[in-house]
Design an enzyme around this catalytic site. Structure first.
Site, PDB file in Angstrom:
ATOM      1  N   HIS A   5       0.828  -1.206   0.000  1.00  0.00           N
ATOM      2  CA  HIS A   5       0.000   0.000   0.000  1.00  0.00           C
ATOM      3  C   HIS A   5       0.861   1.253   0.000  1.00  0.00           C
ATOM      4  O   HIS A   5       2.053   1.188   0.213  1.00  0.00           O
ATOM      5  CB  HIS A   5      -0.947   0.018   1.220  1.00  0.00           C
ATOM      6  CG  HIS A   5      -0.243   0.079   2.538  1.00  0.00           C
ATOM      7  ND1 HIS A   5       0.051  -1.050   3.278  1.00  0.00           N
ATOM      8  CD2 HIS A   5       0.234   1.120   3.259  1.00  0.00           C
ATOM      9  CE1 HIS A   5       0.673  -0.702   4.381  1.00  0.00           C
ATOM     10  NE2 HIS A   5       0.798   0.616   4.404  1.00  0.00           N
ATOM     11  N   ARG A  61      -1.253  10.938   4.780  1.00  0.00           N
ATOM     12  CA  ARG A  61      -1.876  11.491   5.976  1.00  0.00           C
ATOM     13  C   ARG A  61      -3.029  12.397   5.567  1.00  0.00           C
ATOM     14  O   ARG A  61      -2.928  13.124   4.581  1.00  0.00           O
ATOM     15  CB  ARG A  61      -0.852  12.269   6.784  1.00  0.00           C
ATOM     16  CG  ARG A  61       0.144  11.368   7.468  1.00  0.00           C
ATOM     17  CD  ARG A  61       1.100  12.168   8.372  1.00  0.00           C
ATOM     18  NE  ARG A  61       1.918  11.263   9.145  1.00  0.00           N
ATOM     19  CZ  ARG A  61       3.048  10.708   8.697  1.00  0.00           C
ATOM     20  NH1 ARG A  61       3.479  10.993   7.489  1.00  0.00           N
ATOM     21  NH2 ARG A  61       3.728   9.883   9.451  1.00  0.00           N
ATOM     22  N   GLU A  63      -3.573   3.772   2.026  1.00  0.00           N
ATOM     23  CA  GLU A  63      -3.820   3.823   3.466  1.00  0.00           C
ATOM     24  C   GLU A  63      -3.951   5.293   3.867  1.00  0.00           C
ATOM     25  O   GLU A  63      -3.009   6.061   3.740  1.00  0.00           O
ATOM     26  CB  GLU A  63      -2.661   3.191   4.232  1.00  0.00           C
ATOM     27  CG  GLU A  63      -2.766   3.348   5.733  1.00  0.00           C
ATOM     28  CD  GLU A  63      -1.482   2.968   6.447  1.00  0.00           C
ATOM     29  OE1 GLU A  63      -1.127   3.651   7.421  1.00  0.00           O
ATOM     30  OE2 GLU A  63      -0.814   1.999   6.014  1.00  0.00           O
ATOM     31  N   ASN A  69      -4.222  11.217  12.116  1.00  0.00           N
ATOM     32  CA  ASN A  69      -3.682  11.417  13.466  1.00  0.00           C
ATOM     33  C   ASN A  69      -4.668  12.276  14.243  1.00  0.00           C
ATOM     34  O   ASN A  69      -5.076  13.343  13.773  1.00  0.00           O
ATOM     35  CB  ASN A  69      -2.311  12.093  13.391  1.00  0.00           C
ATOM     36  CG  ASN A  69      -1.274  11.172  12.787  1.00  0.00           C
ATOM     37  OD1 ASN A  69      -1.135  10.028  13.174  1.00  0.00           O
ATOM     38  ND2 ASN A  69      -0.568  11.666  11.789  1.00  0.00           N
ATOM     39  N   HIS A  79       2.736  11.835  -6.088  1.00  0.00           N
ATOM     40  CA  HIS A  79       1.331  11.693  -6.443  1.00  0.00           C
ATOM     41  C   HIS A  79       0.903  10.234  -6.435  1.00  0.00           C
ATOM     42  O   HIS A  79       1.730   9.331  -6.476  1.00  0.00           O
ATOM     43  CB  HIS A  79       1.049  12.320  -7.816  1.00  0.00           C
ATOM     44  CG  HIS A  79       1.745  11.643  -8.949  1.00  0.00           C
ATOM     45  ND1 HIS A  79       2.958  12.069  -9.430  1.00  0.00           N
ATOM     46  CD2 HIS A  79       1.403  10.566  -9.698  1.00  0.00           C
ATOM     47  CE1 HIS A  79       3.333  11.279 -10.426  1.00  0.00           C
ATOM     48  NE2 HIS A  79       2.410  10.361 -10.604  1.00  0.00           N
ATOM     49  N   GLU A 102      -2.922  11.659 -10.134  1.00  0.00           N
ATOM     50  CA  GLU A 102      -2.788  11.609 -11.587  1.00  0.00           C
ATOM     51  C   GLU A 102      -3.812  10.629 -12.136  1.00  0.00           C
ATOM     52  O   GLU A 102      -3.951   9.514 -11.627  1.00  0.00           O
ATOM     53  CB  GLU A 102      -1.382  11.153 -11.973  1.00  0.00           C
ATOM     54  CG  GLU A 102      -1.161  11.082 -13.461  1.00  0.00           C
ATOM     55  CD  GLU A 102       0.247  10.615 -13.811  1.00  0.00           C
ATOM     56  OE1 GLU A 102       0.691  10.928 -14.924  1.00  0.00           O
ATOM     57  OE2 GLU A 102       0.889   9.944 -12.988  1.00  0.00           O
TER      58      GLU A 102
END
Length: 139
Positions: free
Chosen positions: A5, A9, A55, A59, A73, A116
């Site tokens: 993966h 964030r 993923e 936080n 990207h 993209e």
């Protein structure tokens, strides 16, 4: 070796899921919350499998992620780049780099991650309004 993966964030789970799932069409595969570490992990994929996921890491303590450009990207292949970009525009997403060439476009997530979009197979014939549409912002 097996690719698993890519992690990005995010600052707002609801905005991110709206973008990645409702607008881009990805599906949530699994989610885990870690109260001790104060974060949530959400895995998304194109087809609902656990292969080749994005993923999303949230936080719980606020952080400023700036422009997100140091990441690079994410890239997705689409069946019809014009139809996909129109769908995104109709849902309020800015097409930062329009698919003037019938092959490639860029948009940005709510956290400014560049996405993209690439035409599957050969480029589509150039057409309006994309052909004369200028770039908008950063991509």
């Amino acid at each position: 070796m097996k690719y698993l993966h890519t992690m990005v964030r995010v600052s707002n789970v609801d905005e991110s899921l709206d973008f990645y799932c409702n607008k881009m069409g990805l599906k949530e595969v699994r989610r885990s919350e870690n109260p001790k570490g104060r974060y949530t992990l959400i895995f998304l994929s194109v087809d609902g499998s656990s292969e080749n996921c994005v993923e999303l890491t949230y936080n719980w303590d606020p952080e400023d992620y700036d422009e997100g450009r140091n990441f690079g990207h994410l890239a997705y292949e689409v069946d019809n780049i014009y139809a996909f970009c129109q769908k995104l525009m109709d849902s309020g997403v800015v097409i930062n780099r329009p698919p003037r060439d019938g092959n490639m476009a860029f948009v940005r997530s709510p956290d400014n991650i560049s996405i993209e979009l690439l035409q599957k197979g050969d480029p589509l014939p150039a057409q309006e309004p994309w052909l004369s549409m200028p770039n908008t912002g950063k991509w």
